[in-house]
Write an enzyme that holds these catalytic residues in place. Structure first.
Site, PDB file in Angstrom:
ATOM      1  N   PHE A 127     -13.316   7.894   6.703  1.00 43.98           N
ATOM      2  CA  PHE A 127     -13.362   7.970   5.241  1.00 43.98           C
ATOM      3  C   PHE A 127     -14.374   6.944   4.734  1.00 43.98           C
ATOM      4  O   PHE A 127     -14.973   6.205   5.519  1.00 43.98           O
ATOM      5  CB  PHE A 127     -11.964   7.685   4.648  1.00 43.98           C
ATOM      6  CG  PHE A 127     -11.521   6.259   4.852  1.00 43.98           C
ATOM      7  CD1 PHE A 127     -11.012   5.843   6.067  1.00 43.98           C
ATOM      8  CD2 PHE A 127     -11.636   5.325   3.824  1.00 43.98           C
ATOM      9  CE1 PHE A 127     -10.629   4.520   6.272  1.00 43.98           C
ATOM     10  CE2 PHE A 127     -11.250   4.004   4.013  1.00 43.98           C
ATOM     11  CZ  PHE A 127     -10.748   3.607   5.238  1.00 43.98           C
ATOM     12  N   LYS A 144      -2.887   3.709   6.688  1.00 43.99           N
ATOM     13  CA  LYS A 144      -2.757   2.264   6.893  1.00 43.99           C
ATOM     14  C   LYS A 144      -1.347   1.910   7.356  1.00 43.99           C
ATOM     15  O   LYS A 144      -1.161   1.045   8.206  1.00 43.99           O
ATOM     16  CB  LYS A 144      -3.058   1.508   5.592  1.00 43.99           C
ATOM     17  CG  LYS A 144      -4.516   1.494   5.210  1.00 43.99           C
ATOM     18  CD  LYS A 144      -4.701   0.562   4.014  1.00 43.99           C
ATOM     19  CE  LYS A 144      -6.127   0.542   3.529  1.00 43.99           C
ATOM     20  NZ  LYS A 144      -6.295  -0.342   2.369  1.00 43.99           N
ATOM     21  N   LYS A 186     -12.571   3.671  16.796  1.00 41.67           N
ATOM     22  CA  LYS A 186     -12.908   2.901  15.589  1.00 41.67           C
ATOM     23  C   LYS A 186     -11.957   1.702  15.435  1.00 41.67           C
ATOM     24  O   LYS A 186     -12.395   0.569  15.227  1.00 41.67           O
ATOM     25  CB  LYS A 186     -12.835   3.800  14.345  1.00 41.67           C
ATOM     26  CG  LYS A 186     -13.138   3.039  13.063  1.00 41.67           C
ATOM     27  CD  LYS A 186     -12.930   3.864  11.798  1.00 41.67           C
ATOM     28  CE  LYS A 186     -12.918   2.940  10.576  1.00 41.67           C
ATOM     29  NZ  LYS A 186     -12.586   3.609   9.335  1.00 41.67           N
ATOM     30  N   THR A 225       0.849  -1.183   0.000  1.00 47.27           N
ATOM     31  CA  THR A 225       0.000   0.000   0.000  1.00 47.27           C
ATOM     32  C   THR A 225       0.886   1.236   0.000  1.00 47.27           C
ATOM     33  O   THR A 225       2.067   1.147   0.360  1.00 47.27           O
ATOM     34  CB  THR A 225      -0.919   0.028   1.240  1.00 47.27           C
ATOM     35  OG1 THR A 225      -1.844   1.119   1.136  1.00 47.27           O
ATOM     36  CG2 THR A 225      -0.133   0.193   2.526  1.00 47.27           C
ATOM     37  N   HIS A 234     -13.151  -3.800  11.417  1.00 47.10           N
ATOM     38  CA  HIS A 234     -12.733  -4.913  10.551  1.00 47.10           C
ATOM     39  C   HIS A 234     -11.219  -4.919  10.368  1.00 47.10           C
ATOM     40  O   HIS A 234     -10.556  -5.919  10.586  1.00 47.10           O
ATOM     41  CB  HIS A 234     -13.452  -4.753   9.199  1.00 47.10           C
ATOM     42  CG  HIS A 234     -13.456  -3.328   8.685  1.00 47.10           C
ATOM     43  ND1 HIS A 234     -14.039  -2.301   9.376  1.00 47.10           N
ATOM     44  CD2 HIS A 234     -12.895  -2.756   7.593  1.00 47.10           C
ATOM     45  CE1 HIS A 234     -13.860  -1.171   8.723  1.00 47.10           C
ATOM     46  NE2 HIS A 234     -13.156  -1.420   7.638  1.00 47.10           N
ATOM     47  N   ARG A 235     -10.652  -3.763   9.951  1.00 50.23           N
ATOM     48  CA  ARG A 235      -9.216  -3.726   9.660  1.00 50.23           C
ATOM     49  C   ARG A 235      -8.396  -3.887  10.943  1.00 50.23           C
ATOM     50  O   ARG A 235      -7.410  -4.609  10.980  1.00 50.23           O
ATOM     51  CB  ARG A 235      -8.844  -2.428   8.936  1.00 50.23           C
ATOM     52  CG  ARG A 235      -7.452  -2.456   8.311  1.00 50.23           C
ATOM     53  CD  ARG A 235      -7.201  -1.307   7.351  1.00 50.23           C
ATOM     54  NE  ARG A 235      -8.005  -0.166   7.661  1.00 50.23           N
ATOM     55  CZ  ARG A 235      -9.116   0.166   6.996  1.00 50.23           C
ATOM     56  NH1 ARG A 235      -9.491  -0.512   5.946  1.00 50.23           N
ATOM     57  NH2 ARG A 235      -9.836   1.196   7.368  1.00 50.23           N
ATOM     58  N   ASP A 237      -7.386  -6.208   1.802  1.00 49.74           N
ATOM     59  CA  ASP A 237      -8.501  -5.809   0.943  1.00 49.74           C
ATOM     60  C   ASP A 237      -9.759  -5.803   1.801  1.00 49.74           C
ATOM     61  O   ASP A 237      -9.943  -6.682   2.652  1.00 49.74           O
ATOM     62  CB  ASP A 237      -8.648  -6.765  -0.240  1.00 49.74           C
ATOM     63  CG  ASP A 237      -9.390  -6.097  -1.389  1.00 49.74           C
ATOM     64  OD1 ASP A 237      -9.099  -4.930  -1.711  1.00 49.74           O
ATOM     65  OD2 ASP A 237     -10.287  -6.731  -1.977  1.00 49.74           O
ATOM     66  N   THR A 238     -10.588  -4.785   1.580  1.00 53.64           N
ATOM     67  CA  THR A 238     -11.765  -4.574   2.435  1.00 53.64           C
ATOM     68  C   THR A 238     -13.022  -4.430   1.597  1.00 53.64           C
ATOM     69  O   THR A 238     -12.969  -3.879   0.496  1.00 53.64           O
ATOM     70  CB  THR A 238     -11.565  -3.285   3.273  1.00 53.64           C
ATOM     71  OG1 THR A 238     -10.493  -3.504   4.175  1.00 53.64           O
ATOM     72  CG2 THR A 238     -12.818  -2.913   4.059  1.00 53.64           C
TER      73      THR A 238
HETATM   74  P1  IMP Z   1      -9.538  -1.009   0.595  1.00 54.49           P
HETATM   75  O1  IMP Z   1      -9.496  -2.439   0.155  1.00 54.49           O
HETATM   76  O2  IMP Z   1      -8.977  -0.791   1.971  1.00 54.49           O
HETATM   77  O3  IMP Z   1      -8.981  -0.063  -0.420  1.00 54.49           O
HETATM   78  O4  IMP Z   1     -11.087  -0.627   0.743  1.00 54.49           O
HETATM   79  C1  IMP Z   1     -11.988  -0.647  -0.356  1.00 54.49           C
HETATM   80  C2  IMP Z   1     -13.090   0.363  -0.141  1.00 54.49           C
HETATM   81  O5  IMP Z   1     -13.869  -0.005   0.998  1.00 54.49           O
HETATM   82  C3  IMP Z   1     -12.600   1.784   0.160  1.00 54.49           C
HETATM   83  O6  IMP Z   1     -12.411   2.502  -1.030  1.00 54.49           O
HETATM   84  C4  IMP Z   1     -13.742   2.360   0.970  1.00 54.49           C
HETATM   85  O7  IMP Z   1     -14.758   2.802   0.118  1.00 54.49           O
HETATM   86  C5  IMP Z   1     -14.249   1.157   1.731  1.00 54.49           C
HETATM   87  N1  IMP Z   1     -13.646   1.070   3.074  1.00 54.49           N
HETATM   88  C6  IMP Z   1     -12.562   0.339   3.434  1.00 54.49           C
HETATM   89  N2  IMP Z   1     -12.306   0.485   4.736  1.00 54.49           N
HETATM   90  C7  IMP Z   1     -13.243   1.325   5.210  1.00 54.49           C
HETATM   91  C8  IMP Z   1     -13.497   1.875   6.509  1.00 54.49           C
HETATM   92  O8  IMP Z   1     -12.799   1.602   7.509  1.00 54.49           O
HETATM   93  N3  IMP Z   1     -14.549   2.693   6.600  1.00 54.49           N
HETATM   94  C9  IMP Z   1     -15.351   3.012   5.552  1.00 54.49           C
HETATM   95  N4  IMP Z   1     -15.142   2.556   4.330  1.00 54.49           N
HETATM   96  C10 IMP Z   1     -14.106   1.711   4.154  1.00 54.49           C
END
Ligand code: IMP
Length: 198
Positions: free
Chosen positions: A154, A18, A177, A13, A182-183, A74-75
């Site tokens: 965000f 992060k 938070k 990343t 999750h993260r 990945d989220t």
């Molecule tokens: P990424 O895989 O961390 O880039 O997350 C993918 C997308 O999920 C991001 O662009 C956000 O739209 C959403 N997202 C990820 N983590 C969060 C969070 O902690 N809060 C709110 N939206 C999130």
């Protein structure tokens, strides 16, 4: 004096929030470096249809091309009334170059009139270390609010209300938070694993 060699681990990343969070959670047993710090400016394709698949693609990309042990995350936000959407497509929910606000607006309009507002966030962390591959998952359950609240965070934070607190992520401090997110959960599982291996 004991001079233990600190192992370098790439976090796939360039997101500085992060990186900061990972460095705080993992501590000083590992040197966490970003993609930019290893000279990787590639647009890594995220073409899998699962969070695990995308996290693995990113970690393997770095290992295969740059030779470093690596982890990637990945989220996605899974909404019950939308059949689990936007899920792995959460970043691009409102279109290819959409903003966080566009995604929030689309979610609120898709959820208009829906009684079932249950949703959860999931993060998968994939790790390649010493030739082995591991994955760690963290989840937080909650609901999609009727309207946006709060200014912190965000993404979908203003409209996601975790069941533990009853207020949106965007109304919580970053520490509050991270404690339930999750993260945060996935990263702590990952960090515990690294500590046990030491
Ligand atoms: P990424 O895989 O961390 O880039 O997350 C993918 C997308 O999920 C991001 O662009 C956000 O739209 C959403 N997202 C990820 N983590 C969060 C969070 O902690 N809060 C709110 N939206 C999130």
């Amino acid at each position: 004096m004991k001079n233990k060699k600190i192992k370098k681990l790439v976090f796939a990343t360039n997101n500085r929030h992060k990186l900061k969070e990972a460095r705080e959670i993992i501590g000083d047993e590992f040197e966490i470096v970003s993609l930019a710090e290893i000279g990787c400016h590639d647009e890594i394709p995220e073409t899998a249809d699962t969070l695990e698949g995308n996290a693995l693609i990113k970690a393997h990309w770095v290992k295969d091309r740059y030779g470093f042990d690596c982890f990637a995350d990945d989220t996605g936000l899974m909404v019950d009334a939308l059949g689990g959407a936007p899920g792995v497509y959460s970043a691009r929910y409102a279109g290819e170059h959409c903003s966080f606000q566009d995604n929030v607006n689309k979610m609120l309009s898709e959820m208009e009139g829906k009684d079932d507002r249950n949703a959860f966030f999931a993060t998968v962390v994939a790790l390649i270390l010493d030739g082995e591959t591991y994955t760690f998952e963290g989840r937080v359950h909650g609901s999609i609010a009727l309207e946006a609240h709060g200014t912190e965070g965000f993404g979908y934070d203003p409209i996601f209300v975790p069941e533990e607190t009853g207020v949106s992520f965007a109304e919580m401090t970053p520490d509050a938070k991270n404690a339930i997110s999750h993260r945060g959960r996935a990263m702590r599982k990952f960090a515990d694993f690294l500590k046990q291996r030491q």
